[in-house]
Design a protein around this motif. Structure first.
Motif, mmCIF file in Angstrom:
data_model
loop_
_atom_site.group_PDB
_atom_site.id
_atom_site.type_symbol
_atom_site.label_atom_id
_atom_site.label_comp_id
_atom_site.label_asym_id
_atom_site.label_seq_id
_atom_site.Cartn_x
_atom_site.Cartn_y
_atom_site.Cartn_z
ATOM 1 N N LYS A 5 16.043 70.886 50.260
ATOM 2 C CA LYS A 5 17.165 69.557 50.856
ATOM 3 C C LYS A 5 18.255 70.516 51.651
ATOM 4 O O LYS A 5 18.932 71.286 50.247
ATOM 5 N N SER A 6 18.519 70.708 52.481
ATOM 6 C CA SER A 6 19.992 71.138 52.765
ATOM 7 C C SER A 6 20.934 70.412 53.786
ATOM 8 O O SER A 6 21.189 69.102 53.524
ATOM 9 N N ALA A 7 22.370 70.546 53.984
ATOM 10 C CA ALA A 7 23.076 69.561 54.128
ATOM 11 C C ALA A 7 24.216 70.676 55.497
ATOM 12 O O ALA A 7 24.448 72.348 54.817
ATOM 13 N N PRO A 30 26.324 75.261 61.281
ATOM 14 C CA PRO A 30 25.615 76.393 60.092
ATOM 15 C C PRO A 30 25.418 74.870 59.033
ATOM 16 O O PRO A 30 25.519 73.369 59.522
ATOM 17 N N LYS A 31 24.130 75.119 58.478
ATOM 18 C CA LYS A 31 24.353 74.491 57.011
ATOM 19 C C LYS A 31 23.415 75.379 56.253
ATOM 20 O O LYS A 31 23.432 76.991 55.568
ATOM 21 N N GLY A 32 23.189 74.409 54.670
ATOM 22 C CA GLY A 32 22.467 75.280 53.616
ATOM 23 C C GLY A 32 22.395 74.311 52.611
ATOM 24 O O GLY A 32 22.560 73.346 51.690
ATOM 25 N N ARG A 33 21.951 74.845 51.049
ATOM 26 C CA ARG A 33 21.090 74.199 50.252
ATOM 27 C C ARG A 33 22.204 73.900 49.257
ATOM 28 O O ARG A 33 23.529 73.666 48.988
ATOM 29 N N ILE A 34 21.545 72.122 48.821
ATOM 30 C CA ILE A 34 22.670 70.612 47.839
ATOM 31 C C ILE A 34 22.640 72.029 47.203
ATOM 32 O O ILE A 34 21.155 72.048 46.317
ATOM 33 N N HIS A 66 13.679 66.821 59.800
ATOM 34 C CA HIS A 66 12.468 67.584 58.834
ATOM 35 C C HIS A 66 11.926 68.517 59.644
ATOM 36 O O HIS A 66 11.423 68.703 60.797
ATOM 37 N N TYR A 67 11.070 70.000 58.293
ATOM 38 C CA TYR A 67 10.587 70.861 59.349
ATOM 39 C C TYR A 67 9.842 71.456 57.775
ATOM 40 O O TYR A 67 9.997 71.149 57.209
ATOM 41 N N THR A 68 8.398 72.162 58.546
ATOM 42 C CA THR A 68 8.148 73.104 57.161
ATOM 43 C C THR A 68 8.019 74.399 57.787
ATOM 44 O O THR A 68 8.088 74.840 59.136
ATOM 45 N N TYR A 69 7.842 75.684 56.663
ATOM 46 C CA TYR A 69 8.587 76.658 56.920
ATOM 47 C C TYR A 69 6.727 77.845 56.408
ATOM 48 O O TYR A 69 7.181 77.184 54.849
ATOM 49 N N LYS A 70 6.998 78.645 56.395
ATOM 50 C CA LYS A 70 5.426 79.409 55.437
ATOM 51 C C LYS A 70 6.718 80.626 54.622
ATOM 52 O O LYS A 70 7.108 80.847 55.538
ATOM 53 N N HIS A 80 8.373 72.304 52.276
ATOM 54 C CA HIS A 80 8.790 71.341 53.525
ATOM 55 C C HIS A 80 10.500 70.977 52.957
ATOM 56 O O HIS A 80 11.398 71.111 52.157
ATOM 57 N N LYS A 81 10.957 71.413 54.052
ATOM 58 C CA LYS A 81 12.690 71.481 54.220
ATOM 59 C C LYS A 81 13.399 69.825 54.734
ATOM 60 O O LYS A 81 12.970 69.175 56.094
ATOM 61 N N THR A 82 14.193 69.227 54.208
ATOM 62 C CA THR A 82 15.124 67.955 54.927
ATOM 63 C C THR A 82 16.313 68.450 54.926
ATOM 64 O O THR A 82 16.819 68.985 54.329
ATOM 65 N N LYS A 119 18.944 77.171 69.794
ATOM 66 C CA LYS A 119 17.862 77.624 69.396
ATOM 67 C C LYS A 119 16.796 75.972 68.941
ATOM 68 O O LYS A 119 15.790 76.587 69.244
ATOM 69 N N TYR A 120 17.226 75.457 68.114
ATOM 70 C CA TYR A 120 15.926 74.850 67.443
ATOM 71 C C TYR A 120 15.806 73.108 68.184
ATOM 72 O O TYR A 120 17.092 72.845 68.158
ATOM 73 N N ASP A 121 15.075 73.243 68.710
ATOM 74 C CA ASP A 121 14.982 71.184 69.217
ATOM 75 C C ASP A 121 15.804 70.276 68.110
ATOM 76 O O ASP A 121 16.518 69.652 68.163
ATOM 77 N N ASP A 122 15.427 70.075 66.696
ATOM 78 C CA ASP A 122 15.653 69.455 66.139
ATOM 79 C C ASP A 122 17.300 69.584 65.415
ATOM 80 O O ASP A 122 18.175 68.503 65.750
ATOM 81 N N GLU A 123 17.643 70.121 66.080
ATOM 82 C CA GLU A 123 19.416 70.968 65.676
ATOM 83 C C GLU A 123 19.534 70.715 67.011
ATOM 84 O O GLU A 123 20.562 69.443 66.933
#
Ligand code: ATP
Length: 139
Positions: A5-7, A30-34, A66-70, A80-82, A119-123
């Motif tokens: 979980k990031s914010a 800008p974002k990062g881990r909670i 939300h997205y997932t990455y390897k 799985h990231k929120t 870069k990212y569509d969700d952003e």
């Protein structure tokens, strides 16, 4: 599957939005881990401060993506990231990109252009939500 979980923040100054440019040329928010001892708003403000050198204030919550990455290209280690996003305001154009994290530039970019280059569509969608609130507030 691990869960993260990031914010982060969509920081506005005038009609521009604060973006970070990574070493590979990608523009991101800008974002990062909670961390354990903080809530998502505190995490978002801290990450904005650490990654961009900006002291911002929160205007409102914008939503989550939300997205997932390897991890290490290993299919068994999917993460799985929120990410929770806040609309913020800053009083200064001054920025200091966090070079140790691979950010080579932190810059305020005119809103419509920020929507185009991120870069990212969700952003991109989260920026559009912020721009809509901003435009409503202007009327
Ligand atoms: P944080 O900034 O939350 O500490 P991090 O830098 O460890 O996270 P991410 O930015 O989540 O990691 O990047 C991990 C992977 O996810 C990378 O491969 C990146 O390309 C991808 N990624 C990052 N942001 C997004 C997004 N908004 N949508 C889809 N994939 C993304």
């Amino acid at each position: 599957m691990r869960i993260e979980k990031s914010a982060g923040g969509v920081v506005i100054y005038d009609n521009a939005i604060l973006l970070l440019r990574k070493y590979n040329g990608d523009w991101v928010l800008p974002k990062g881990r909670i961390e354990k001892d903080e809530n998502m708003k505190e995490a978002a403000l801290r990450e904005v401060r650490e990654e961009t050198g900006t002291q911002a204030e929160v205007i409102q919550y914008l939503g989550e993506i939300h997205y997932t990455y390897k991890e290490n290209w290993d299919e068994t280690n999917r993460i799985h990231k929120t990410v929770h996003w806040f609309m913020m305001r800053s009083k200064s154009l001054e920025t200091v990109p966090q070079k140790e994290e691979g950010f080579i530039e932190a810059r305020y970019i005119q809103m419509e252009r920020a929507v185009d280059i991120v870069k990212y569509d969700d952003e991109r969608e989260i920026i559009k939500v912020a721009v809509n609130y901003f435009k409503k507030g202007e009327k």
